[in-house]
Structure formats: structure tokens, C-alpha cells
Design a protein around this motif. Sequence first.
Motif, PDB file in Angstrom:
ATOM      1  N   SER A 177      73.132 -48.781 134.450  1.00 58.79           N
ATOM      2  CA  SER A 177      72.965 -47.741 133.433  1.00 58.79           C
ATOM      3  C   SER A 177      71.700 -46.931 133.669  1.00 58.79           C
ATOM      4  CB  SER A 177      72.919 -48.354 132.035  1.00 58.79           C
ATOM      5  OG  SER A 177      74.134 -48.970 131.739  1.00 58.79           O
ATOM      6  N   HIS A 201      72.475 -44.478 136.323  1.00 61.50           N
ATOM      7  CA  HIS A 201      73.382 -43.465 135.802  1.00 61.50           C
ATOM      8  C   HIS A 201      72.633 -42.479 134.903  1.00 61.50           C
ATOM      9  CE1 HIS A 201      77.518 -42.098 134.957  1.00 61.50           C
ATOM     10  NE2 HIS A 201      76.986 -41.704 133.825  1.00 61.50           N
ATOM     11  N   SER A 260      78.231 -48.537 128.020  1.00 59.94           N
ATOM     12  CA  SER A 260      79.017 -47.389 127.548  1.00 59.94           C
ATOM     13  C   SER A 260      78.396 -46.769 126.299  1.00 59.94           C
ATOM     14  CB  SER A 260      80.464 -47.808 127.276  1.00 59.94           C
ATOM     15  OG  SER A 260      80.513 -48.805 126.265  1.00 59.94           O
ATOM     16  N   GLU A 261      77.862 -47.585 125.399  1.00 56.39           N
ATOM     17  CA  GLU A 261      77.225 -47.060 124.187  1.00 56.39           C
ATOM     18  C   GLU A 261      75.913 -46.354 124.515  1.00 56.39           C
ATOM     19  OE1 GLU A 261      76.723 -49.958 121.099  1.00 56.39           O
ATOM     20  OE2 GLU A 261      78.803 -50.622 121.236  1.00 56.39           O
ATOM     21  N   LEU A 289      75.097 -44.881 127.386  1.00 56.20           N
ATOM     22  CA  LEU A 289      75.399 -43.612 128.056  1.00 56.20           C
ATOM     23  C   LEU A 289      75.941 -42.583 127.064  1.00 56.20           C
ATOM     24  CD1 LEU A 289      76.952 -45.020 131.330  1.00 56.20           C
ATOM     25  CD2 LEU A 289      74.680 -44.006 131.031  1.00 56.20           C
ATOM     26  N   ARG A 290      76.763 -43.008 126.119  1.00 53.70           N
ATOM     27  CA  ARG A 290      77.301 -42.092 125.103  1.00 53.70           C
ATOM     28  C   ARG A 290      76.178 -41.554 124.234  1.00 53.70           C
ATOM     29  NH1 ARG A 290      79.287 -41.881 119.922  1.00 53.70           N
ATOM     30  NH2 ARG A 290      80.987 -40.407 119.636  1.00 53.70           N
ATOM     31  N   GLU A 298      77.791 -34.528 124.717  1.00 51.39           N
ATOM     32  CA  GLU A 298      78.857 -35.210 123.987  1.00 51.39           C
ATOM     33  C   GLU A 298      78.714 -34.936 122.504  1.00 51.39           C
ATOM     34  OE1 GLU A 298      80.075 -39.182 124.544  1.00 51.39           O
ATOM     35  OE2 GLU A 298      79.378 -39.278 126.603  1.00 51.39           O
TER      36      GLU A 298
END
Length: 83
Positions: free
Chosen positions: A3, A6, A68-69, A71-72, A81
Motif C-alpha cells: 500500500s 501504491h 483497500s480502505e 487506498l480508497r 474518488e
Amino acid sequence: MASIEHLGRIDKRFAAIVVGSQTSISGAKTIADHGGEIARLFAAAPGTLYLLRPDLHIAGRWKAAVPSEILRTAGICLGSEMP
């Protein structure tokens, strides 16, 4: 941590900072917290992750990192987003 890499690709200004007495992550700066004062101030247990904006506003906090949380949330902070 994948992460961190990313997030660095999403925004070049991203900087990973690990606060702790023995923890290190490749590609992250480290701040020693031998007495645990920083952890106490932020109510952080081992593994806690904070996402801070440049003005040091806490944009997200996780007791267990969920990529995932994270990055969101970063995408929402950067405007890429919708919430």
C-alpha cells in the motif's frame, strides 16, 4: 507494505513515516518512540495506521491496516474518488 508503494504512485508527495521503537518498513522514514509518548498521544497500538493530510488533519485511522480502505480514503482526500 504494498500500500505504501501504491500510495507513492498515486501522489508523489506521499511520505510514509513509521513511529515506533523497533519497527521499520522499506521506503518509510522512521521516528523513534522509545518511551511510547507519541503512541499514547495518538492512542496507537502496534499496527495502528494513520493517514494524515499535509496540514496534519487525520484523514483516516485504522487499528489494523486494510489496504483497500486506505487506498480508497487516500483517493477521496485527493479528489479522485467520491465518498
